[in-house]
Design an enzyme around this catalytic site. Sequence first.
Site, PDB file in Angstrom:
ATOM      1  N   HIS A  62       0.653  -1.258  -0.076  1.00 21.48           N
ATOM      2  CA  HIS A  62       0.077   0.013   0.033  1.00 21.48           C
ATOM      3  C   HIS A  62       0.900   1.054  -0.174  1.00 21.48           C
ATOM      4  O   HIS A  62       0.655   2.221  -0.552  1.00 21.48           O
ATOM      5  CB  HIS A  62      -0.971  -0.088   1.265  1.00 21.48           C
ATOM      6  CG  HIS A  62      -1.553   1.208   1.524  1.00 21.48           C
ATOM      7  ND1 HIS A  62      -2.731   1.434   0.752  1.00 21.48           N
ATOM      8  CD2 HIS A  62      -1.446   2.373   2.230  1.00 21.48           C
ATOM      9  CE1 HIS A  62      -3.157   2.806   1.096  1.00 21.48           C
ATOM     10  NE2 HIS A  62      -2.354   3.233   1.905  1.00 21.48           N
ATOM     11  N   GLU A  63       1.902   1.301   0.838  1.00 17.27           N
ATOM     12  CA  GLU A  63       2.725   2.278   1.065  1.00 17.27           C
ATOM     13  C   GLU A  63       3.635   2.774  -0.256  1.00 17.27           C
ATOM     14  O   GLU A  63       3.899   3.769  -0.772  1.00 17.27           O
ATOM     15  CB  GLU A  63       3.626   2.384   2.299  1.00 17.27           C
ATOM     16  CG  GLU A  63       2.944   2.249   3.458  1.00 17.27           C
ATOM     17  CD  GLU A  63       2.033   3.561   3.794  1.00 17.27           C
ATOM     18  OE1 GLU A  63       2.242   4.513   3.241  1.00 17.27           O
ATOM     19  OE2 GLU A  63       0.916   3.349   4.659  1.00 17.27           O
ATOM     20  N   HIS A  66       1.916   4.607  -3.085  1.00 17.09           N
ATOM     21  CA  HIS A  66       1.861   6.270  -3.079  1.00 17.09           C
ATOM     22  C   HIS A  66       3.115   6.716  -3.930  1.00 17.09           C
ATOM     23  O   HIS A  66       2.964   7.969  -4.332  1.00 17.09           O
ATOM     24  CB  HIS A  66       2.078   6.512  -1.791  1.00 17.09           C
ATOM     25  CG  HIS A  66       0.884   6.374  -0.728  1.00 17.09           C
ATOM     26  ND1 HIS A  66      -0.293   6.977  -0.785  1.00 17.09           N
ATOM     27  CD2 HIS A  66       0.829   5.605   0.314  1.00 17.09           C
ATOM     28  CE1 HIS A  66      -0.951   6.729  -0.037  1.00 17.09           C
ATOM     29  NE2 HIS A  66      -0.489   5.514   0.670  1.00 17.09           N
TER      30      HIS A  66
END
Length: 66
Positions: A62-63, A66
Site C-alpha cells: 500500500h505504501e 503512493h
Amino acid sequence: KILAIANEADIPAEHVYEVNMSEKTNALNAYVTGIGSNSRIVLWDTTLNRLSDEEILFIMAHEMGH
C-alpha cells in the site's frame, strides 16, 4: 521480506525505515514522507511487531503505491 518487495519495485533499502514508537504508543502506523527520489517509507516498530508477515507485506505494498 520487506526489503525484497521494495527491491522488486526499485525502491532502495535505504529508503525504507523502521522507527521505534513502542515507547510512546501502542498504535500501528506506516506512511510515506518526501517527494520523488527523496520519498521514504516509514514503518513503526509496533506495526512490525504486532502484525503477521502477510499483513505487513500488504501495508508495505500500500505504501509503495503512493
